[in-house]
Design a protein around this motif. Structure first.
Motif, short mmCIF file in Angstrom:
data_model
loop_
_atom_site.label_atom_id
_atom_site.label_comp_id
_atom_site.label_asym_id
_atom_site.label_seq_id
_atom_site.Cartn_x
_atom_site.Cartn_y
_atom_site.Cartn_z
N LEU A 1 0.84 -1.22 0.00
CA LEU A 1 0.00 0.00 0.00
C LEU A 1 0.87 1.25 0.00
O LEU A 1 0.53 2.25 -0.65
CB LEU A 1 -0.92 -0.01 1.23
CG LEU A 1 -2.06 -1.02 1.15
CD1 LEU A 1 -2.80 -1.09 2.47
CD2 LEU A 1 -3.04 -0.66 0.04
N ASP A 2 2.00 1.16 0.71
CA ASP A 2 2.92 2.30 0.76
C ASP A 2 3.42 2.62 -0.65
O ASP A 2 3.43 3.77 -1.08
CB ASP A 2 4.08 1.93 1.69
CG ASP A 2 5.15 3.00 1.73
OD1 ASP A 2 4.80 4.14 2.09
OD2 ASP A 2 6.32 2.70 1.39
N ASN A 3 3.77 1.56 -1.40
CA ASN A 3 4.22 1.76 -2.78
C ASN A 3 3.08 2.36 -3.61
O ASN A 3 3.29 3.32 -4.36
CB ASN A 3 4.64 0.44 -3.41
CG ASN A 3 6.02 0.02 -2.97
OD1 ASN A 3 6.71 0.81 -2.34
ND2 ASN A 3 6.41 -1.19 -3.30
N ALA A 4 1.90 1.78 -3.47
CA ALA A 4 0.77 2.26 -4.26
C ALA A 4 0.51 3.74 -3.97
O ALA A 4 0.22 4.53 -4.88
CB ALA A 4 -0.47 1.42 -3.96
N MET A 5 0.65 4.12 -2.71
CA MET A 5 0.39 5.53 -2.36
C MET A 5 1.51 6.45 -2.87
O MET A 5 1.26 7.56 -3.31
CB MET A 5 0.25 5.67 -0.83
CG MET A 5 -1.05 5.06 -0.32
SD MET A 5 -1.38 5.46 1.39
CE MET A 5 -0.07 4.66 2.21
N LYS A 6 2.75 5.90 -2.79
CA LYS A 6 3.90 6.72 -3.21
C LYS A 6 3.92 6.94 -4.72
O LYS A 6 4.27 7.99 -5.21
CB LYS A 6 5.20 6.04 -2.78
CG LYS A 6 5.66 6.43 -1.40
CD LYS A 6 7.10 6.07 -1.14
CE LYS A 6 7.36 4.59 -1.20
NZ LYS A 6 8.62 4.18 -0.58
N TYR A 7 3.56 5.87 -5.46
CA TYR A 7 3.73 5.95 -6.91
C TYR A 7 2.43 6.17 -7.66
O TYR A 7 2.36 5.92 -8.85
CB TYR A 7 4.49 4.70 -7.40
CG TYR A 7 5.79 4.50 -6.65
CD1 TYR A 7 6.83 5.43 -6.78
CD2 TYR A 7 5.97 3.42 -5.79
CE1 TYR A 7 8.00 5.27 -6.05
CE2 TYR A 7 7.15 3.26 -5.08
CZ TYR A 7 8.16 4.19 -5.21
OH TYR A 7 9.32 4.05 -4.50
N LEU B 1 13.96 -1.35 -0.41
CA LEU B 1 13.98 -2.61 0.34
C LEU B 1 12.60 -3.22 0.54
O LEU B 1 12.47 -4.40 0.85
CB LEU B 1 14.64 -2.39 1.72
CG LEU B 1 16.14 -2.13 1.67
CD1 LEU B 1 16.64 -1.69 3.03
CD2 LEU B 1 16.90 -3.37 1.22
N GLY B 2 11.55 -2.39 0.36
CA GLY B 2 10.18 -2.82 0.65
C GLY B 2 9.81 -4.13 -0.02
O GLY B 2 9.45 -5.10 0.64
N LEU B 3 9.92 -4.18 -1.35
CA LEU B 3 9.48 -5.37 -2.09
C LEU B 3 10.36 -6.58 -1.77
O LEU B 3 9.88 -7.71 -1.75
CB LEU B 3 9.47 -5.10 -3.59
CG LEU B 3 8.31 -4.20 -4.06
CD1 LEU B 3 8.41 -3.95 -5.56
CD2 LEU B 3 6.96 -4.83 -3.73
MG MG Z 1 8.33 0.54 -1.21
#
Ligand code: MG
Ligand code: ATP
Length: 454
Positions: free
Chosen positions: A358-364, A419-421
């Motif tokens: 979700l963090d990625n989805a929100m960031k990108y 590092l998230g993924l």
């Molecule tokens: Mg990420």
């Protein structure tokens, strides 16, 4: 004791046991057949004597002479009447005839005895045959003979058997040593390699020479596979340390340069000072987050880190969304048909994975975000969809690697460390699940989590 010596001694001992057993059988059979042969000869001789003395006139001197003719070395011949009364006797070994008392045969059956004298050194064969005169039996013939031939043959046989046993034991000892060395060669080479590894600290594989598919070959192959894994993990560790220090270098340089600025100019220029303190604070926070992430990764590399419990994915997602919506004010919609969707998993770790996605989805992305939860026979599937910038198709395979970011400059703006993924994939792998990502540049990204139901 070396394993080769052990194998060698054990096989030799076993071989000796077999040889001794075979020798005993051979010796026993030989003795039995030789004595049988001698017995036959004596019976034949007894028959001849009886025939001869029956054809003679019953004068003493005639009979004694006749008996004498049939004597062989170390033997005696007697004729006996009831009560063991010896009527005629001829001998060429008076000691022998004295030692063995004559015995009258009362039955019509002939008798044979094998007497061992002087602790088995002398073997004497005694044959007693009844003499039929018409219908009645009132005399019997007794022949006693020392089996000198048997005694010497016995000695020779014993010597041959003893010698062949010793020779077989020696050959088995030498051959066993040679064979054991051949068999143990891969193990010796393994031990040598291990000692080298121990000394140098550098993992090395063993060269497998012959291509026979035996257990030792499997052992060597397993050893090599283990060394490859060790090399890989050492390589990964080295790479991680170098990547991590490289990542830490940039924020530390920023902190250092702002700290230098403050040292030189103090708080004179209020606006610049505020900017420096703000930058130092944000970079320090970034370092803090990053080190926490490093610890997470280090923990995930260990095994058995999971705390498995029953977990409903729908209520877990609802909880996460509530927290995120409050903090980020983004529109996140949850879609599901069934409720609850239960899996056995580590709640905190799965929560971490969903937050990473979700963090990625929100960031990108800037638009809304959709999350779908469904299940098939094997897996519970969580799908996170955003309609943002997407990922170029040639980058998709790299994004799970540590510290990998598609656009370095852009990621610095969004504060990611790449590092998230990688963490998400490690957690999903620990749960024996899968993570798939599909994306189109400019129109959005779809990440699917497959978590086993059982
Ligand atoms: Mg990420
Ligand atoms: N939903 C997405 N849309 C577009 N790009 C994405 C998306 N998810 C990941 N990426 C790309 O993949 C890269 C790796 O993602 P990852 O989550 O591992 O690292 P990060 O988001 O940069 O940093 P962090 O460690 O804070 O998560 C990102 O830098 C980004 O370029």
């Amino acid at each position: 004791m070396r394993i080769t010596t052990k194998i060698n001694l054990l096989t030799t001992a076993w071989m000796l046991c077999i040889m001794i057993l075979i020798n005993m059988v051979v010796y026993f059979l030989f003795m039995k057949s030789t004595v049988n042969m001698e017995e036959d000869l004596q019976y034949q001789k007894a028959g001849d004597i009886i025939k001869d003395i029956q054809s003679l006139s019953p004068s003493n001197s005639n009979i004694n002479r006749e008996l004498k003719d049939y004597l062989t070395a170390h033997s005696y011949i007697r004729i006996l009447q009831p009560q063991n009364k010896v009527t005629h006797e001829a001998t060429n070994d008076s000691l022998l005839s004295k030692k063995i008392k004559g015995k009258y045969v009362e039955t019509k059956q002939a008798q044979t005895h094998l007497l061992s004298l002087k602790n088995g050194e002398e073997e004497v064969l005694i044959v007693r045959v009844p003499i039929n005169s018409g219908t009645s039996v009132n005399e019997s013939l007794e022949i006693g003979e020392q089996l000198i031939g048997l005694e010497t043959r016995k000695e020779i046989l014993r010597a041959i058997l003893g010698f062949s046993t010793i020779l077989a034991a020696l050959l088995s000892l030498l051959g066993g040593r040679w064979l054991a060395n051949i068999i143990m060669r891969p193990i010796s080479s393994m031990i040598k390699t291990m000692e080298e590894i121990e000394k140098s600290g550098v993992p090395k594989t063993i060269t497998i020479q012959n291509k026979t598919k035996d257990e030792l070959q499997t052992l060597a192959k397993t050893f090599n596979r283990m060394i490859h894994r060790l090399q890989e993990s050492m390589e990964k560790q080295k790479q991680f340390v170098s990547d991590a220090s490289h990542e830490l270098k940039t924020p530390l340089t920023v902190i250092k340069s702002y700290a230098n600025f403050l040292r030189r100019h103090g708080l004179q220029d209020k606006q610049m000072a505020d900017e420096a303190i703000e930058a130092i604070h944000s970079e320090a926070t970034r370092i803090q987050k990053m080190t926490e992430t490093f610890l997470d990764i280090a923990n995930l590399e260990k095994e058995n880190v999971l705390e498995i419990n029953k977990l409903d994915l729908v209520s877990l997602c609802k909880g996460i969304f509530k927290q995120l919506k409050d903090a980020y004010h983004r529109e996140i919609t949850l879609h599901y048909e069934k409720y609850p969707i239960v899996i056995h998993a580590d709640e905190l770790k799965i929560k971490q994975v969903i937050i990473i996605l979700l963090d990625n989805a929100m960031k990108y992305s800037k638009d809304k975000i959709d999350v779908f939860i469904e299940k098939n026979e094997q897996y519970a599937i969580v799908q996170v969809r955003d309609y943002g910038i997407g990922i170029p198709s040639d980058e998709i395979n790299n994004i799970f690697e540590r510290f990998y970011r598609v656009d370095k400059a852009r990621s610095r703006e969004t504060g990611g460390s790449g590092l998230g993924l990688h963490i998400a994939k490690s957690i999903v792998k620990l749960h024996k699940g899968e993570i798939k990502i599909s994306s189109k540049e400019g129109s959005g990204t779809k990440v699917e989590l497959f978590l086993p139901l059982h």
